[in-house]
Design an enzyme around this catalytic site. Structure first.
Site, PDB file in Angstrom:
ATOM      1  N   TYR A  50      13.049  49.491  11.027  1.00  0.00           N
ATOM      2  CA  TYR A  50      12.363  50.720  10.555  1.00  0.00           C
ATOM      3  C   TYR A  50      11.324  50.192   9.503  1.00  0.00           C
ATOM      4  O   TYR A  50      11.244  48.983   9.077  1.00  0.00           O
ATOM      5  CB  TYR A  50      13.390  51.408   9.763  1.00  0.00           C
ATOM      6  CG  TYR A  50      14.122  50.835   8.707  1.00  0.00           C
ATOM      7  CD1 TYR A  50      13.581  50.099   7.711  1.00  0.00           C
ATOM      8  CD2 TYR A  50      15.825  51.202   8.520  1.00  0.00           C
ATOM      9  CE1 TYR A  50      14.493  49.637   6.658  1.00  0.00           C
ATOM     10  CE2 TYR A  50      16.576  50.748   7.546  1.00  0.00           C
ATOM     11  CZ  TYR A  50      15.693  49.835   6.607  1.00  0.00           C
ATOM     12  OH  TYR A  50      16.677  49.285   5.466  1.00  0.00           O
ATOM     13  N   GLU A 118       8.712  49.091  15.720  1.00  0.00           N
ATOM     14  CA  GLU A 118       9.017  49.852  14.466  1.00  0.00           C
ATOM     15  C   GLU A 118       9.088  51.080  14.594  1.00  0.00           C
ATOM     16  O   GLU A 118       8.234  51.873  15.182  1.00  0.00           O
ATOM     17  CB  GLU A 118       7.796  49.467  13.746  1.00  0.00           C
ATOM     18  CG  GLU A 118       7.724  47.806  13.232  1.00  0.00           C
ATOM     19  CD  GLU A 118       8.746  47.433  12.017  1.00  0.00           C
ATOM     20  OE1 GLU A 118       9.168  48.529  11.481  1.00  0.00           O
ATOM     21  OE2 GLU A 118       8.677  46.025  11.675  1.00  0.00           O
ATOM     22  N   HIS A 165      17.376  44.682  13.518  1.00  0.00           N
ATOM     23  CA  HIS A 165      16.711  43.529  12.873  1.00  0.00           C
ATOM     24  C   HIS A 165      17.844  42.816  12.088  1.00  0.00           C
ATOM     25  O   HIS A 165      17.988  41.695  11.755  1.00  0.00           O
ATOM     26  CB  HIS A 165      15.529  43.988  11.739  1.00  0.00           C
ATOM     27  CG  HIS A 165      14.727  42.874  11.280  1.00  0.00           C
ATOM     28  ND1 HIS A 165      13.726  43.099  10.404  1.00  0.00           N
ATOM     29  CD2 HIS A 165      14.767  41.487  11.542  1.00  0.00           C
ATOM     30  CE1 HIS A 165      13.099  42.073  10.269  1.00  0.00           C
ATOM     31  NE2 HIS A 165      13.765  40.992  10.879  1.00  0.00           N
ATOM     32  N   ASP A 175      17.845  47.085   8.378  1.00  0.00           N
ATOM     33  CA  ASP A 175      17.343  47.925   9.517  1.00  0.00           C
ATOM     34  C   ASP A 175      17.788  47.443  10.857  1.00  0.00           C
ATOM     35  O   ASP A 175      17.868  46.298  11.226  1.00  0.00           O
ATOM     36  CB  ASP A 175      15.702  47.977   9.322  1.00  0.00           C
ATOM     37  CG  ASP A 175      14.970  46.375   9.602  1.00  0.00           C
ATOM     38  OD1 ASP A 175      15.528  45.721   9.058  1.00  0.00           O
ATOM     39  OD2 ASP A 175      14.022  46.376  10.359  1.00  0.00           O
TER      40      ASP A 175
END
Length: 277
Positions: A50, A118, A165, A175
């Site tokens: 994110y 992302e 991640h 994230d």
């Protein structure tokens, strides 16, 4: 007779050489009809992040010279001719700077072997009782699932190599967080999720929060892919367990070594055995 066969063979070889895709004005030619077997796909991992900032700021951040990702998906993707739009910032055949110091299944520097996506998302806010994470809109997840499914198919990425991640950098990152819908993604063919019946089998009637041997649990997580070092501090060990729980047991990610976490790890290892990739 032999001379005729030799001539035919040479003509056939010469004809094969035209398989080269070089331009006509090239200064040399490449023969490409024989390809080595000692090669494999460079891209092995798909990593979800994110942004922790709004779309405009994220786009600025991801297009400067310090950090990047292959794709950026807005919280509310705009439509172009009726189709939702994602931003491709780096071609997939090039390395993006999204993973940082990272590790999975014995590999490090995952920037070299991954595609990074992302998602525009605020991440979390700090409150007195801890962190409050923010959910992901359905339209954003729908676009992510469709894009990810193509990437997974294109590179034959294994389910256990579709990661957050926090999975590849548990000491540094949270994230995409505990509200990311990993189970829904797995139902759509992207990533791994534990089979409920297998988890029940490994639970063997235990209370979900019953403590288990932490060293044994960490060994299971290492076998699945997480980076576990014998020199880790207790807090670092807890971070690894919490990262696993944020992915696979999102109702409780305090990092405690308990029976349900152990059972989920055992189920995943049975469902997705190691293929040495």
């Amino acid at each position: 007779m032999r001379r005729g066969l030799l001539t035919a063979a040479l003509l056939m070889l010469a004809g094969c050489q035209h398989a080269s895709q070089q331009p006509d004005d090239a200064t040399f030619r490449l023969e490409t009809t024989r390809q080595a077997q000692g090669a494999d796909q460079r891209i092995r991992f798909l990593v979800i992040h994110y942004t922790a900032e709004d779309f405009h700021n994220a786009l600025t951040t991801l297009t400067d010279e310090h950090v990047s990702a292959h794709y950026l998906i807005p919280a509310q993707p705009p439509l172009e001719e009726g189709k939702p739009v994602a931003w491709q910032l780096v071609p997939e055949n090039m390395r993006a700077w999204h993973a940082g110091a990272s590790g999975w299944r014995g590999r490090t520097n995952l920037n070299d072997t991954s595609v990074g996506i992302e998602l525009e998302n605020k991440g979390y806010s700090h409150y007195l009782l801890g962190k409050k994470f923010y959910p992901f809109p359905p339209a954003q997840i729908d676009l992510l699932a469709n894009l990810s499914k193509e990437i997974v198919a294109r590179y034959q990425i294994e389910p256990r190599n579709v990661l957050g991640h926090s999975d590849i950098a548990p000491q540094r990152k949270d994230d995409p967080g505990p509200l990311f819908p990993w189970q829904e993604m797995a139902k759509r063919g992207v990533g791994a999720w534990p089979d409920a019946n297998l988890v029940k089998q490994y639970m063997a009637g235990r209370n979900p929060q019953q403590p288990v041997d932490q060293a044994h649990l960490l060994a299971l997580l290492k076998a699945y892919g997480y980076t576990v070092d014998e020199n880790m501090t207790p807090q670092q060990q807890k971070r690894v367990i919490a990262a696993f729980q944020m992915h696979f047991r999102q109702s409780d990610y305090r990092g405690n070594a308990d029976a349900q976490t152990e059972a989920i790890a055992q189920a995943l290892l049975q469902q997705f055995p190691d293929s040495n990739s």
